[in-house]
Scaffold this motif. Structure first.
Motif, short mmCIF file in Angstrom:
data_model
loop_
_atom_site.label_atom_id
_atom_site.label_comp_id
_atom_site.label_asym_id
_atom_site.label_seq_id
_atom_site.Cartn_x
_atom_site.Cartn_y
_atom_site.Cartn_z
N ALA A 192 -39.31 50.16 -18.29
CA ALA A 192 -39.97 49.39 -17.24
C ALA A 192 -38.96 48.72 -16.32
O ALA A 192 -39.21 48.52 -15.13
CB ALA A 192 -40.90 48.35 -17.85
N HIS A 295 -49.91 51.23 -19.39
CA HIS A 295 -49.93 50.25 -18.30
C HIS A 295 -49.80 48.82 -18.81
O HIS A 295 -49.30 47.95 -18.11
CB HIS A 295 -51.20 50.41 -17.48
N ARG A 382 -40.76 42.25 -22.48
CA ARG A 382 -41.59 42.58 -21.32
C ARG A 382 -42.82 41.68 -21.34
O ARG A 382 -43.63 41.74 -22.27
CB ARG A 382 -42.00 44.05 -21.32
N ARG A 397 -45.39 40.20 -6.51
CA ARG A 397 -45.22 41.62 -6.85
C ARG A 397 -43.76 42.07 -6.84
O ARG A 397 -43.32 42.75 -7.79
CB ARG A 397 -46.06 42.48 -5.90
N PRO A 398 -42.94 41.75 -5.81
CA PRO A 398 -41.55 42.25 -5.83
C PRO A 398 -40.76 41.74 -7.04
O PRO A 398 -39.95 42.47 -7.61
CB PRO A 398 -40.97 41.72 -4.51
N ASP A 401 -42.18 43.47 -10.31
CA ASP A 401 -41.76 44.87 -10.38
C ASP A 401 -40.26 45.00 -10.67
O ASP A 401 -39.84 45.88 -11.43
CB ASP A 401 -42.10 45.59 -9.08
N TYR A 402 -39.44 44.14 -10.06
CA TYR A 402 -38.00 44.25 -10.25
C TYR A 402 -37.61 44.07 -11.72
O TYR A 402 -36.72 44.76 -12.23
CB TYR A 402 -37.26 43.22 -9.39
N GLY A 404 -39.65 44.58 -14.26
CA GLY A 404 -40.41 45.46 -15.14
C GLY A 404 -41.54 44.78 -15.89
O GLY A 404 -41.98 45.28 -16.92
N ILE A 406 -45.55 43.01 -16.09
CA ILE A 406 -46.90 43.51 -15.80
C ILE A 406 -47.67 42.41 -15.08
O ILE A 406 -47.74 41.28 -15.59
CB ILE A 406 -47.63 43.88 -17.11
#
Length: 408
Positions: A192, A295, A382, A397-398, A401-402, A404, A406
């Motif tokens: 991730a 997911h 995670r 979100r950025p 996502d960076y 990994g 959820i």
């Protein structure tokens, strides 16, 4: 992200044990000895390539500032890495083979178990990985790793440098590293985070790897690596490894069947072991069908958690000094995830210290972007991030996502 190299990929075998057999004395700085005896490395790596290796590892395993400091060489990180990679590129060039930058654990502990911060650990990796990029390696190989802190620091540093990174841990007979880290949480966390491939190296030989690979392959979104020792070293002579090339290749057939797509040898493996392995790969390798992504796969260092779309959150927990007990108590409730309110960096530190107490995936609710970034950067695993907060999704979100994580 698609894997950047052709599969299957055959790596090289042992560097250290073969150089010892070639005359390297014990107790020396391996990297410095190689620079003083370059012909020994060139002969070894050419032999691996002639035997069938598609890639060789530059002998930069201990060429970070912490390891080199033991020899007074901590100010020569870039110089040493540049010279060592140049040797491997010289060997690999005629074979059109890849060269990986080999990177060991930094050899230090981070808070709360040591004196360094995670960012200071990251800087150690970044310094060496930037030198390896300058030297022209094709990928970074984080090898013989034992903790998620080291692994995540190395993957983030390679990500910053823009290089593909392979990450492997070494486990004991119980399937854990000496730090208690398990393989499946490592896979869940690192794929991730952006690792190009994840797997196992060194360890006690091929046998323990088979079960771990079989348990992980259905969750793998990246190629799995198997690079075992040639068996357990002899108790009478630790430099002697029992598996012959033919026996090693036979064991490796089981690891290929278990899902390994990147293979090689670690301690005790010679060019003849790699020659036998290459023949086995040619005869038995099969392409794996892509797996559906998990997911909602979360992790701490010693546990993986798999959730469906229906997440039932606990009542919010505060980050107090009772957080560890609160995480234990929550297991008695009819919920499948622990919701933790993280309001400050101090809260984040308490969460990180107590995360190992949970037996449920952790969901964090955070209302400040700086706290969100700190938490996701420093949490070794995670996390799931609760979107029901004061932050907008496009802000979160950025960062999510960076690292990994959820966003739920």
């Amino acid at each position: 992200m698609s894997f950047p190299f052709h599969l299957p990929l055959i790596l090289d075998g042992a560097t250290g044990t073969n150089l010892i057999a070639a005359g390297m004395p014990s107790g020396v700085c391996v990297e410095q000895w190689i620079l003083e005896h370059p012909e020994k490395l060139l002969a070894l790596q050419r032999a691996f390539l002639e035997a069938g290796s598609n890639a060789v590892m530059a002998p930069t395993f201990g060429a970070n500032r912490e390891k080199l400091a033991a020899y007074g060489l901590q100010d020569q990180v870039e110089e040493i890495n540049l010279k060592l990679v140049a040797l491997s590129k010289e060997a690999a060039g005629p074979f059109h083979a890849l060269v990986g930058g080999d990177v060991s654990p930094a050899g230090v502990m981070i808070e709360p178990y040591g004196d360094l911060t995670f960012d200071e650990l990251y800087d150690i990796y970044l310094e060496q990985i930037c030198a390896l990029k300058k030297a022209g390696v094709d990928f970074i190989a984080l090898e013989t790793q034992m903790s998620l802190a080291d692994l995540r620091a190395g993957v983030l540093a390679a990500k910053e440098a823009g290089l593909p990174v392979f990450a492997t841990i070494t486990v004991e007979g119980n399937g854990r590293t000496i730090m208690g880290t398990k393989f499946l949480p490592v896979l869940i966390t690192l794929q991730a985070l952006g690792a190009a491939a994840v797997g196992l190296n060194c360890s006690t030989g091929p046998e323990v790897m088979e079960e771990l690979l079989e348990g992980a392959v259905s969750h793998a979104q990246v190629p799995l690596i198997a690079k075992p020792n040639a068996g357990k070293p002899s108790q009478e002579d630790p430099a002697v490894y029992p598996l012959s090339p033919a026996e090693f290749a036979e064991k490796m057939e089981s690891l290929l069947a278990a899902g390994a797509q990147i293979v090689g040898g670690c301690c005790g493996s010679t060019p003849e072991h790699i020659r036998a392995l290459a023949q086995t790969v040619e005869n038995t390798y099969r392409e794996l069908a892509p797996q559906e992504p998990d997911h909602f796969a979360a992790a701490i260092e010693s546990e993986s958690f798999f959730l469906g779309d229906d997440i039932s959150l606990s009542e919010p927990l505060e980050c107090s000094y009772d957080l560890g007990d609160d995480l234990i108590d929550i297991e008695d409730e009819q919920v499948n995830a622990a919701l933790v309110e993280v309001s400050s960096i101090d809260d984040a530190k308490l969460l990180i210290e107590n995360a190992s107490m949970t037996r449920l995936p952790i969901v964090v609710r955070i209302h400040n972007l700086d706290v969100l970034e700190y938490t996701l950067r420093n949490f070794q695993g995670r996390l799931i991030v609760d979107s029901a907060c004061d932050l907008e999704e496009e802000e979160m979100r950025p960062i999510v996502d960076y690292y990994g994580a959820i966003l739920y």
